[in-house]
Scaffold this active site. Sequence first.
Site, PDB file in Angstrom:
ATOM      1  N   GLU A 154       5.718   9.244  -5.731  1.00  7.07           N
ATOM      2  CA  GLU A 154       4.237   9.140  -6.349  1.00  7.07           C
ATOM      3  C   GLU A 154       4.276  10.308  -7.218  1.00  7.07           C
ATOM      4  O   GLU A 154       3.941  11.470  -7.031  1.00  7.07           O
ATOM      5  CB  GLU A 154       2.874   9.297  -5.226  1.00  7.07           C
ATOM      6  CG  GLU A 154       3.139   8.106  -4.256  1.00  7.07           C
ATOM      7  CD  GLU A 154       1.442   7.912  -4.057  1.00  7.07           C
ATOM      8  OE1 GLU A 154       1.155   6.681  -4.031  1.00  7.07           O
ATOM      9  OE2 GLU A 154       0.502   8.882  -4.043  1.00  7.07           O
ATOM     10  N   GLY A 193      -3.338   2.382  -5.186  1.00  8.24           N
ATOM     11  CA  GLY A 193      -4.716   3.376  -4.986  1.00  8.24           C
ATOM     12  C   GLY A 193      -6.033   2.516  -5.626  1.00  8.24           C
ATOM     13  O   GLY A 193      -6.424   1.561  -4.821  1.00  8.24           O
ATOM     14  N   GLY A 194      -6.358   2.785  -6.827  1.00  9.15           N
ATOM     15  CA  GLY A 194      -7.520   2.389  -7.506  1.00  9.15           C
ATOM     16  C   GLY A 194      -7.489   0.859  -7.523  1.00  9.15           C
ATOM     17  O   GLY A 194      -8.640   0.254  -7.142  1.00  9.15           O
ATOM     18  N   ASN A 228      -4.480   2.309  -0.343  1.00 12.75           N
ATOM     19  CA  ASN A 228      -5.279   3.741  -0.153  1.00 12.75           C
ATOM     20  C   ASN A 228      -6.735   3.877  -0.754  1.00 12.75           C
ATOM     21  O   ASN A 228      -6.706   3.922  -2.164  1.00 12.75           O
ATOM     22  CB  ASN A 228      -4.315   4.740  -0.918  1.00 12.75           C
ATOM     23  CG  ASN A 228      -4.725   6.166  -0.485  1.00 12.75           C
ATOM     24  OD1 ASN A 228      -5.974   6.324   0.015  1.00 12.75           O
ATOM     25  ND2 ASN A 228      -4.268   6.926  -1.302  1.00 12.75           N
ATOM     26  N   TRP A 229      -7.655   3.633   0.085  1.00 15.53           N
ATOM     27  CA  TRP A 229      -8.924   3.561  -0.728  1.00 15.53           C
ATOM     28  C   TRP A 229      -9.398   4.824  -1.102  1.00 15.53           C
ATOM     29  O   TRP A 229     -10.506   4.910  -1.778  1.00 15.53           O
ATOM     30  CB  TRP A 229      -9.947   2.776   0.589  1.00 15.53           C
ATOM     31  CG  TRP A 229      -9.868   1.288   0.733  1.00 15.53           C
ATOM     32  CD1 TRP A 229      -8.671   0.652   0.191  1.00 15.53           C
ATOM     33  CD2 TRP A 229     -10.700   0.642   1.284  1.00 15.53           C
ATOM     34  NE1 TRP A 229      -9.245  -0.786   0.629  1.00 15.53           N
ATOM     35  CE2 TRP A 229     -10.246  -0.713   1.521  1.00 15.53           C
ATOM     36  CE3 TRP A 229     -11.802   1.024   2.062  1.00 15.53           C
ATOM     37  CZ2 TRP A 229     -10.783  -1.610   2.105  1.00 15.53           C
ATOM     38  CZ3 TRP A 229     -12.612  -0.172   2.899  1.00 15.53           C
ATOM     39  CH2 TRP A 229     -11.844  -1.485   2.729  1.00 15.53           C
ATOM     40  N   HIS A 253      -0.398  13.548   0.369  1.00 21.46           N
ATOM     41  CA  HIS A 253      -0.850  13.006  -0.926  1.00 21.46           C
ATOM     42  C   HIS A 253      -1.076  14.110  -1.726  1.00 21.46           C
ATOM     43  O   HIS A 253      -1.706  15.019  -1.543  1.00 21.46           O
ATOM     44  CB  HIS A 253      -2.165  11.965  -0.559  1.00 21.46           C
ATOM     45  CG  HIS A 253      -2.313  11.135  -1.747  1.00 21.46           C
ATOM     46  ND1 HIS A 253      -2.826  11.814  -2.802  1.00 21.46           N
ATOM     47  CD2 HIS A 253      -1.841   9.924  -2.136  1.00 21.46           C
ATOM     48  CE1 HIS A 253      -3.082  10.729  -3.837  1.00 21.46           C
ATOM     49  NE2 HIS A 253      -2.419   9.498  -3.108  1.00 21.46           N
TER      50      HIS A 253
HETATM   51  P1  PGA Z   1      -3.480   4.788  -8.044  1.00 21.69           P
HETATM   52  O1  PGA Z   1      -3.145   5.508  -6.589  1.00 21.69           O
HETATM   53  O2  PGA Z   1      -2.991   3.334  -7.819  1.00 21.69           O
HETATM   54  O3  PGA Z   1      -4.799   4.809  -8.367  1.00 21.69           O
HETATM   55  O4  PGA Z   1      -2.738   5.253  -9.166  1.00 21.69           O
HETATM   56  C1  PGA Z   1      -2.036   5.721  -5.940  1.00 21.69           C
HETATM   57  C2  PGA Z   1      -2.192   6.600  -4.832  1.00 21.69           C
HETATM   58  O5  PGA Z   1      -2.672   7.842  -5.181  1.00 21.69           O
HETATM   59  O6  PGA Z   1      -1.715   6.600  -3.658  1.00 21.69           O
END
Ligand code: PGA
Length: 253
Positions: free
Chosen positions: A168, A237-238, A8-9, A96
Amino acid sequence: MKKLIIANWKCNPASLKEAQNMLVGLKAGLKNNKAELVVCPPFVYLTEANKILKGIGGVVKIGAQNCFWETAGAYTGEISPLMLKDLGVKYVILGHSERVTTIGETNEMTAKKVKAVLNTGLTPIVCIGETLQEREQAEAFGVIEKELKESTKGIHKKEIEKIIFAYEPLWAISTNQGLICSSDDALTMALYLKKLIGEIYGRKTGQAIKILYGGNINKKNAKNYLENEAISGLLVGGASLNIKEFLSIVKSV
Ligand code: PGA
């Protein structure tokens, strides 16, 4: 069953050139990959993502990070699931927590989007998680149940099987609070979601449903979450913005 790893960019990167470099790097780095992969760039890079990744025989599918619930019409600024399908998109992340907290989306809106995405023949990835305050007040299970039920309102048994859920916890996303959700805690919630779905749609459905974990995944911890078969994959994400790191996560499967 193959584990599903989703990148997830979010609202990154800032230019098409950077997105192209990331996609080319990803394509070049995938060798003997054992996971199912999905990349979710911002809408404006979806066409390019499809073009670059198509060449590797569908190893990486394309996902969007959101969409609207109508097919077309007078809805300024919105993107419909039908438009996404036309671009080659297969998955759509919905509900999200960043859309809930930053944009003000509700579970009711997520439910409409889930329905629209299913009707278009795409796969919804529905995010569910509690805040730190809710967890500290021992409300996490109740919050998760409410969120699950509201965001899948009106969904039939045949449809629920097509949805992928992602646990999440808001307090572990992007480590903005410096907190980590342990693999045991992630597993507890994955099993709880399966139990809830089983109670509504039958035990077999609950067992078969795919639950991912997302929140501060990196190359060091990815493996821990994937050890138990109740966790079908990861929403990253990150760490997915650094292609080398993301490829290490994929390799850890
Ligand atoms: P993160 O984000 O890996 O940066 O914690 C995950 C997400 O929000 O899907």
